[in-house]
Design an enzyme around this catalytic site. Structure first.
Site, PDB file in Angstrom:
ATOM      1  N   SER A 120     -18.866 -49.183  65.828  1.00 47.19           N
ATOM      2  CA  SER A 120     -18.648 -47.763  65.533  1.00 47.19           C
ATOM      3  C   SER A 120     -19.932 -46.932  65.532  1.00 47.19           C
ATOM      4  O   SER A 120     -20.667 -46.917  66.519  1.00 47.19           O
ATOM      5  CB  SER A 120     -17.914 -47.687  64.193  1.00 47.19           C
ATOM      6  OG  SER A 120     -17.561 -46.369  63.888  1.00 47.19           O
ATOM      7  N   ALA A 163     -13.496 -37.351  54.779  1.00 47.56           N
ATOM      8  CA  ALA A 163     -14.449 -36.264  54.986  1.00 47.56           C
ATOM      9  C   ALA A 163     -15.317 -36.540  56.217  1.00 47.56           C
ATOM     10  O   ALA A 163     -15.711 -35.633  56.939  1.00 47.56           O
ATOM     11  CB  ALA A 163     -15.312 -36.101  53.744  1.00 47.56           C
TER      12      ALA A 163
END
Ligand SMILES: CC(=O)N[C@H]1[C@@H](OP(=O)(O)O)O[C@H](CO)[C@@H](O)[C@@H]1O
Ligand SMILES: [Mg+2]
Length: 549
Positions: free
Chosen positions: A67, A378
């Protein structure tokens, strides 16, 4: 039928476990330095085969990626048949297998797993796998393939692809030919599905200005290149940071994690982004999305996962109303403790909001309990889930006016545009663009939905993170005893103060989050709490970070 132990033994001996390393299948699967992961990959290959057998030969996904981590890191995650994260109970099995010190111990652990999980070895096993653009990818995939061979799995190589495309493929393969068919099980099928829905949703709307897309020098660059061909003139994308083969470039001073953690514009975009123009960043495997723009004074303004959730949820609520389905379809939001207090206030004044522990699996499962569940971390990872009942309601609803009919069509098209298996930067980006086009919002208008409270995230290195235990969706500490009361005491002194402390699930650190009405106060509160955590858990005074208060 028993395990093909002889074959497993020969192949396992080629992938010995390094001594002195303990691997953990955590929130993000296995993730660490790529050069240490050879044995883990081989073992995960076998585990994936067993998981498929356990589920009657349904196709399991395996994604090799780390990632947003630095380029030398790599990792691997399993994807369950409906395209969701691996079932939690199997995370422990994965950790167990990965840590068996020798080939013999590994085989014993496998036999044990077959027994306790009651796996019928005569069942077939099917796997689809892919990887991101990291240099360590090809050799790690080779080790994975040895694992597939050892367990005799039927495999399909999806090649270099994004994490969300792999999840899409898993669900599409497993639903092929059923009434729930998710999509055509190929990358073209994915591109076609998203772009067709997008074009229908923006038909008749004035074209938006071009959108700059920071691809983090990762696999997202490939997906953006591809979708451009399908979008035609419905949306103009300008890809940046597309150097997928330049050593060291991946996630380096660019990408969604850089934007979120530094709250800064990637320097590489500085000469391209004009005030008022909107741009977005993907992370290294294209499952996170951050938007941002420069205001009229040239100040960087970030539109994070919370802002995306607010934008999207309001849009869906309006459509549900306009379609005359207000009574039947309830929209809800799922957040974590990291959601900005400004967003939580804005959303909970309008909709049910649930707070869950960090990690996509928690958000995803909670979102499944709503008719339409909107979840975003978030950091920009999130999606929208339409429950099976809701999808049926949409299919069966008879609109009584042309306006209802239009809204209903939009909702149906959204179910096609949104990748409901997992957060997907490409699909989420198109979703945001749909809403902006419908509302004729600029970045600034979107931003003004609510005001973010200034916040600060700090890492604290402690001798043992395992002593940190939390409750109330990680918002309060129960251990070490007494520490929470001291945090409460500090928080009370700050206007709109909020702070919490939790052990990271992906790094050997404790994270401190704090927010307050003004920037200096948020920073001060964060560094005070960090100092408190450090001192209270026996941190060495000589090595105490200077910024801790
Ligand atoms: C504060 C933060 O951003 N935490 C991230 C991070 O988890 P930690 O448990 O905080 O290390 O990685 C997770 C997996 O990618 C992601 O889900 C989560 O949001
Ligand atoms: Mg990611």
């Amino acid at each position: 039928m028993s395990l093909p132990v002889d074959t497993i033994r020969i192949l396992a001996d080629r992938h010995p476990k390094p001594a002195n390393i303990r691997f953990t299948y955590g929130t993000a699967g296995f993730r660490t330095l790529g050069s240490t992961l050879d044995s883990v990959m081989f073992r995960v290959g076998i585990l994936a085969g067993l998981r498929s057998k356990k589920l009657d030969g349904k196709t399991i996904g395996v994604m090799v990626t780390a990632s947003h981590n630095p380029e030398p890191d790599n990792g691997v995650k399993l994807v369950d048949p409906r395209g969701e994260m691996l079932e939690a109970a199997w995370e422990a099995h994965a950790t167990n297998l990965a840590n068996a010190p020798t080939t013999d111990a590994f085989i014993e652990a496998l036999e044990n797993l077959v027994k306790i999980a009651k796996i019928d070895l005569s069942k077939p096993s099917r796997i689809v796998y892919g990887r991101d653009t990291r240099p360590s990818g090809p050799s790690l995939v080779a080790a994975l393939e040895d694992g597939f061979q050892a367990i005799g799995a039927s495999v399909r190589n999806a090649g270099v692809t994004t994490t969300p495309i792999l999840h899409y493929l898993v669900r599409s393969i497993n639903t092929k030919g059923t009434k729930d068919e998710y999509g055509i099980d190929s990358e073209e099928g994915y591109m076609q599905k998203l772009s067709t829905a997008f074009k229908k949703l923006v038909a008749g709307k004035p074209a938006s200005p071009p959108l700059i897309v920071d691809c983090a020098n990762g696999v997202g660059a490939q997906a953006v290149d591809e979708i451009i061909k399908y979008l035609g003139d419905s949306l103009q994308l300008i890809p940046h940071n597309t150097a997928t083969t330049t050593p060291g470039a991946l996630n380096n001073a660019c990408g969604a994690d850089f934007v979120k953690t530094t709250q800064k514009l990637p320097p590489s975009l500085a000469q391209f982004l004009k005030p008022g123009q909107r741009a977005c960043s993907f992370d290294g495997d294209a499952d996170r999305l951050m938007y941002f723009y420069l205001d009229e004074r040239g100040q960087f303004r970030m539109l994070d996962g919370d802002k995306i959730a607010a934008l999207v949820a309001a849009f869906i609520v309006d459509l549900v109303k306009a379609a005359g389905l207000e009574e039947e379809i309830k929209v809800g939001i799922v957040q974590t403790a990291y959601a900005n207090g400004g967003s939580t206030k804005y959303l909970s004044d309008r909709l049910p909001v649930k707070c869950v522990p960090t990690g996509v699996k928690h958000l995803h499962h909670a979102a499944e309990h709503y008719d339409v569940g909107v979840y975003f971390e978030a950091n920009g990872h999130g999606t929208v889930l339409f429950s099976p009942d809701t999808q049926e309601t949409l299919a069966a609803h008879q609109p009584s006016t042309p306006a209802q009919s239009t809204a209903l069509n939009h909702l149906v098209n959204l179910t096609q545009l949104i990748n409901q298996t997992v957060g997907d930067a490409l699909s989420d980006m198109l979703l945001v663009e749909v809403v902006l086009a419908h509302k004729s919002y600029s970045g600034a208008e979107w931003d003004s939905l609510y005001v973010d409270l200034p916040n600060r995230l700090v890492k604290v290195v402690v001798s043992d993170i395992h002593i940190f235990k939390t409750e109330d969706a990680e918002r309060r500490l129960v251990s070490p005893p007494g520490l929470q009361a001291k945090i409460d005491e500090l928080v009370r002194r700050y206007e709109a103060g909020r702070a919490f402390v939790r052990p990271s699930g992906t790094e050997a650190v404790v994270r401190v989050y704090a927010e307050a009405m003004v920037r200096a106060q948020a920073d001060e509160l964060a560094f005070r709490v960090a100092g408190l955590v450090y001192d209270e858990t026996g941190g060495d005074p000589a090595r105490r970070p200077a910024e801790f208060l």
